[in-house]
Design an enzyme around this catalytic site. Structure first.
Site, short mmCIF file in Angstrom:
data_model
loop_
_atom_site.label_atom_id
_atom_site.label_comp_id
_atom_site.label_asym_id
_atom_site.label_seq_id
_atom_site.Cartn_x
_atom_site.Cartn_y
_atom_site.Cartn_z
N SER A 48 0.84 -1.20 0.00
CA SER A 48 0.00 0.00 0.00
C SER A 48 0.88 1.25 0.00
CB SER A 48 -0.92 0.03 1.22
OG SER A 48 -1.91 1.02 1.10
N GLU A 64 2.92 -3.02 -18.02
CA GLU A 64 1.47 -3.15 -17.89
C GLU A 64 0.75 -2.68 -19.15
OE1 GLU A 64 -0.65 -2.42 -13.96
OE2 GLU A 64 1.11 -1.14 -13.78
#
Length: 348
Positions: free
Chosen positions: A100, A205
């Protein structure tokens, strides 16, 4: 949850290495948060992508902005982190690496340091309460925030790595892949590597990241997130594949996330098969189990049904993930021993 997995996949001991904390919040926890903050006028349809639904990458990142509104206090964060850990444990995950980005919320007094402290406290409480899972934390650098913030985040991760019983084990690089360039973040990432933090970097990605991927592979990372466009069949190159294979860098692969986020056309065209057939280390992961309405058992079942993998092959995939983790050697040994004990019970 789209489709609950069959008992074998539930009983299978599993390792989760690519789980974004805020994206892993379940429907039940999300409903609780929404009810606590009715003034935000948020519906659950704004925080999850259901069966049959697709979103662009940009739309997926918009979902996270909504979720962040619901998790903006220390109390919210503690509650959410504990719930996420408990849910992974209930799904048979025995080792989890959560990641995170530390966030600052001036309105509520949440600081970036307090953010990391709260996640670590949630991990500690779960262990103390006997939740059957080992959890480690990767502090995430959001590429959208630029090199200065990246350097601050690395310093924060380094501070916690040396002072919190080995809970913080690495650094994640993530965020919208269409924003910024890895060359600006290279000094911060290199510093993280030099100070002993393991690196899990989102790479390739989107098709436009070829040059950036070549650059970041020079560090090199300890694991690659997604790697969707690395191989030549989808616009990557044999050179990139060779570099990844030479360094034996494991890939964190997230089937449902990639299909629902529309970076992969369909499950049967997922790049998992390309790397699996090469014998390269691949780890099945959820990415964001809450947002994409999945869990790790379901991801293993999807891989088995899509690519015709036997239960024995699935077991090997699960066990191989231990070696790809950032767990210390002593803990890896314990996990291997646990897998060995469970094998005759699960593989009947």
């Amino acid at each position: 949850m789209d489709t609950p997995a069959e008992p074998f996949y539930r009983q299978l001991p599993k390792v989760e290495l690519h789980a974004h904390l805020n994206g892993s919040v379940s429907e039940a926890t999300m409903e609780y948060l929404i009810a606590r903050k009715p003034h935000l006028n948020i519906q659950h349809s704004m925080t999850a992508i259901r069966k049959g639904q697709r979103r662009t990458l940009d739309e997926c990142f918009q979902v996270f902005k909504v979720i962040h509104q619901l998790i903006d206090t220390e109390e919210d964060l503690l509650l959410v982190t504990k719930a996420v850990i408990e849910e992974f444990a209930a799904d048979g995950v025995r080792y989890l690496e959560l990641r995170s980005t530390p966030r600052e919320e001036t309105r509520t007094g949440l600081t970036k340091r307090k953010y990391v402290e709260t996640v670590i406290e949630a991990i500690r409480q779960c262990k103390e309460e006997g939740v059957d899972i080992e959890v480690r934390f990767l502090v995430a650098v959001d590429r959208r925030n630029g090199p200065e913030v990246a350097a601050e985040t690395v310093k924060l991760a380094e501070d916690f790595m040396t002072s919190n019983d080995g809970v913080v084990v690495g650094l994640d690089l993530s965020g919208d892949p269409t924003v910024g360039h890895g060359k600006d973040l290279l000094p911060a990432l290199q510093k993280a590597k030099n100070c002993g933090l393991k690196l899990a970097l989102h790479l390739s990605e989107v098709p436009s990241q070829k040059e950036e991927t070549e650059l970041l592979l020079t560090i090199p990372p300890d694991r690659i997130g997604h790697g969707t466009f690395l191989h030549p069949e989808v616009g990557g190159s044999k050179c990139l594949v060779d570099k990844v294979r030479e360094r034996n860098i494991p890939l964190e692969l997230c089937l449902t996330s990639n299909v629902k986020g529309q970076t992969v056309e369909s499950y049967d065209k997922h790049h998992f098969l390309y790397w699996y057939q090469l014998g390269h280390p691949c780890v099945l992961c959820t990415d964001d189990k809450g947002v994409f309405s999945t869990d790790l058992s379901q991801e293993y079942q999807l891989a088995a049904s899509t690519f015709g993998l036997s239960q024995e092959a699935i077991w090997e995939l699960s066990q191989q993930a231990i070696s790809c983790s950032f767990a210390p050697d002593g803990l890896k040994k314990q996990l291997y021993e646990r897998w060995a004990l469970l094998r005759p019970q699960v593989l009947c």
